[in-house]
Write a protein that holds these residues in place. Structure first.
Motif, short mmCIF file in Angstrom:
data_model
loop_
_atom_site.label_atom_id
_atom_site.label_comp_id
_atom_site.label_asym_id
_atom_site.label_seq_id
_atom_site.Cartn_x
_atom_site.Cartn_y
_atom_site.Cartn_z
N VAL A 1 0.84 -1.20 0.00
CA VAL A 1 0.00 0.00 0.00
C VAL A 1 0.87 1.25 0.00
CG1 VAL A 1 -1.61 1.37 1.38
CG2 VAL A 1 -2.01 -1.08 1.05
N PHE A 2 1.91 1.25 0.84
CA PHE A 2 2.78 2.44 0.87
C PHE A 2 3.44 2.68 -0.48
CE2 PHE A 2 6.92 4.42 1.25
CZ PHE A 2 6.60 5.60 1.89
N LEU A 3 3.99 1.64 -1.09
CA LEU A 3 4.68 1.80 -2.37
C LEU A 3 3.73 2.25 -3.47
CD1 LEU A 3 7.03 -1.32 -2.25
CD2 LEU A 3 7.69 1.08 -1.97
N PHE A 4 2.51 1.71 -3.45
CA PHE A 4 1.53 2.10 -4.47
C PHE A 4 1.17 3.57 -4.33
CE2 PHE A 4 -2.61 2.47 -6.50
CZ PHE A 4 -2.42 1.73 -7.68
N VAL A 5 0.96 4.02 -3.09
CA VAL A 5 0.64 5.43 -2.85
C VAL A 5 1.83 6.31 -3.23
CG1 VAL A 5 0.12 7.14 -1.07
CG2 VAL A 5 -1.09 4.95 -1.08
N ALA A 6 3.04 5.89 -2.84
CA ALA A 6 4.24 6.68 -3.12
C ALA A 6 4.41 6.88 -4.62
CB ALA A 6 5.47 6.01 -2.53
N GLY A 7 4.11 5.85 -5.41
CA GLY A 7 4.27 5.95 -6.84
C GLY A 7 3.17 6.73 -7.53
N GLY A 8 2.11 7.07 -6.80
CA GLY A 8 0.99 7.78 -7.41
C GLY A 8 0.87 9.23 -6.98
N THR B 1 3.65 17.84 -4.90
CA THR B 1 2.68 18.08 -3.83
C THR B 1 2.78 17.09 -2.67
OG1 THR B 1 0.97 16.64 -4.79
CG2 THR B 1 1.06 18.93 -5.56
N GLY B 2 3.25 15.87 -2.93
CA GLY B 2 3.24 14.84 -1.91
C GLY B 2 1.86 14.25 -1.68
N ILE B 3 0.90 14.62 -2.51
CA ILE B 3 -0.49 14.20 -2.36
C ILE B 3 -0.86 13.17 -3.42
CG2 ILE B 3 -2.91 14.96 -2.49
CD1 ILE B 3 -1.67 16.03 -0.05
N THR B 4 -1.63 12.17 -3.01
CA THR B 4 -2.25 11.27 -3.97
C THR B 4 -3.76 11.37 -3.82
OG1 THR B 4 -2.54 8.96 -4.64
CG2 THR B 4 -2.06 9.36 -2.34
N SER B 5 -4.44 11.33 -4.94
CA SER B 5 -5.90 11.43 -4.92
C SER B 5 -6.57 10.07 -4.94
CB SER B 5 -6.38 12.27 -6.13
OG SER B 5 -5.91 13.59 -6.02
N TYR B 6 -5.81 9.01 -4.72
CA TYR B 6 -6.39 7.68 -4.70
C TYR B 6 -7.34 7.51 -3.51
CZ TYR B 6 -2.69 6.09 -7.90
OH TYR B 6 -1.85 5.93 -8.97
N THR B 7 -8.49 6.92 -3.78
CA THR B 7 -9.34 6.44 -2.69
C THR B 7 -8.84 5.05 -2.31
OG1 THR B 7 -10.91 5.36 -4.19
CG2 THR B 7 -11.30 7.69 -3.65
N GLN B 8 -9.30 4.55 -1.18
CA GLN B 8 -8.88 3.22 -0.77
C GLN B 8 -9.36 2.15 -1.74
OE1 GLN B 8 -9.65 2.44 3.38
NE2 GLN B 8 -8.72 4.35 4.05
N GLN B 9 -10.51 2.39 -2.37
CA GLN B 9 -10.97 1.44 -3.36
C GLN B 9 -10.07 1.45 -4.59
OE1 GLN B 9 -13.60 -0.87 -3.01
NE2 GLN B 9 -12.51 -1.66 -4.82
N TRP C 1 4.07 7.56 8.15
CA TRP C 1 4.46 7.41 6.75
C TRP C 1 3.45 8.11 5.84
CZ3 TRP C 1 6.51 1.76 5.71
CH2 TRP C 1 7.44 1.42 6.70
N LEU C 2 2.20 8.12 6.26
CA LEU C 2 1.12 8.76 5.51
C LEU C 2 0.28 9.60 6.48
CD1 LEU C 2 -0.28 5.70 3.45
CD2 LEU C 2 1.46 7.33 2.70
N GLU C 3 -0.57 10.46 5.91
CA GLU C 3 -1.60 11.12 6.70
C GLU C 3 -2.75 11.48 5.77
OE1 GLU C 3 -0.95 14.86 8.57
OE2 GLU C 3 -0.47 15.92 6.71
N GLY C 4 -3.94 11.56 6.34
CA GLY C 4 -5.09 11.98 5.57
C GLY C 4 -4.97 13.44 5.18
N ALA C 5 -5.37 13.76 3.94
CA ALA C 5 -5.26 15.14 3.46
C ALA C 5 -6.62 15.72 3.13
CB ALA C 5 -4.35 15.19 2.23
N GLY C 6 -7.70 15.09 3.57
CA GLY C 6 -9.03 15.59 3.32
C GLY C 6 -9.56 15.23 1.95
N TYR C 7 -10.88 15.14 1.85
CA TYR C 7 -11.56 14.82 0.59
C TYR C 7 -11.08 13.50 -0.01
CZ TYR C 7 -12.70 19.77 1.01
OH TYR C 7 -13.12 20.99 1.49
N GLY C 8 -10.79 12.53 0.87
CA GLY C 8 -10.37 11.22 0.40
C GLY C 8 -8.94 11.14 -0.09
N ARG C 9 -8.19 12.23 0.04
CA ARG C 9 -6.81 12.23 -0.45
C ARG C 9 -5.86 11.77 0.66
NH1 ARG C 9 -5.54 18.04 -2.37
NH2 ARG C 9 -6.27 18.41 -0.23
N ILE C 10 -4.67 11.33 0.24
CA ILE C 10 -3.66 10.86 1.17
C ILE C 10 -2.37 11.62 0.91
CG2 ILE C 10 -2.29 8.86 1.92
CD1 ILE C 10 -4.57 7.08 0.93
N ARG C 11 -1.75 12.11 1.98
CA ARG C 11 -0.46 12.79 1.86
C ARG C 11 0.66 11.85 2.29
NH1 ARG C 11 0.96 18.17 1.98
NH2 ARG C 11 -1.01 18.81 2.94
#
Length: 238
Positions: free
Chosen positions: A112-119, A124-132, A168-178
């Protein structure tokens, strides 16, 4: 009665074109004339010829030739795929490897961390991926490759929660992950400072808040990241 003294002949002013009326040829000519004053003022030289074919009669001139290949500069990175590259902390890469060998980080958590890091969205350091979307992305090979394993959304949800607890991560609001941009960052080397400033302001400049500590609750203490010291000086908080 004495005659009036002869008036001094007035110097004739040279006509000057109004600002903004110069053509491209005239602008180029002025540039060449300026260069001539530095490199050809005292030597025999030719008369500069304007692109239009007109010759200038003012002062000594030289011919100047400028060659430009037009080739684009080569980049310093040649990375696989079409989504660019990231800056990664070498300390963190080894830290994750040790945690995986020790069984303190699960395969799902690392994935999960690697997938988020690559996206990350660049800079920005932000990913707009939802958990789904993370779940679907990780399961991409499940249908195409017989025997391929898959993950579930509850597993991804649990992994994201753990990664947030570890810093390693934190919520960034509106379903985004930082992402913790001190560990992994997509963008050039000057951009993380701006992102870190935004994060600090969002956390009230609290030195105990994200992203200053990285660790697992299973390990006594956490790695405290001091951004003022070089990587080799970072220690473990007791």
């Amino acid at each position: 009665m004495t005659s009036e003294p002869p008036t001094r002949a007035q110097r004739r002013l040279r006509d000057t074109a109004p600002a903004g009326s110069e053509t491209g040829d005239e602008v180029l000519h002025n540039i060449l004339e300026l260069l001539t004053g530095h490199i050809g003022g005292g030597s025999e030289s030719k008369t500069a010829t304007l692109p239009s074919g007109r010759r200038s009669a003012r002062g000594p001139k030289v011919d100047i030739s400028i060659d430009y290949s037009g080739n684009e500069p080569r980049t310093i990175h040649n990375m696989a795929g079409g989504i660019g590259y990231s800056l990664t902390s070498n300390w963190f890469a080894q830290y994750m490897a040790k945690l995986l060998i020790a069984g303190l980080v699960s395969k799902s958590q690392a994935a999960v961390f690697l997938f988020v890091a690559g996206g990350q969205e660049k800079g920005t350091g932000i990913t707009s991926y939802t958990q789904q979307q993370i779940t679907d992305g990780l399961n991409e090979f499940f249908a195409a490759i017989p025997g391929a394993k898959r993950t579930t959304r509850p597993t991804v949800n649990k992994a994201v929660k753990s990664l947030c607890e570890w810093g390693w991560l934190e919520g960034a609001g509106y379903g985004r992950i930082r992402l913790n941009v001190t560990l992994w960052f997509s963008g050039n080397s000057g951009e993380p400072q701006t992102v870190l400033q935004e994060i600090a302001e969002g956390h009230g400049h609290d030195p105990r808040a994200f992203p200053h500590k990285v660790g697992l609750t299973a390990i006594p203490g956490q790695q405290v990241l001091d951004f003022e010291e070089p990587p080799h000086a970072r220690g473990v908080a007791g």
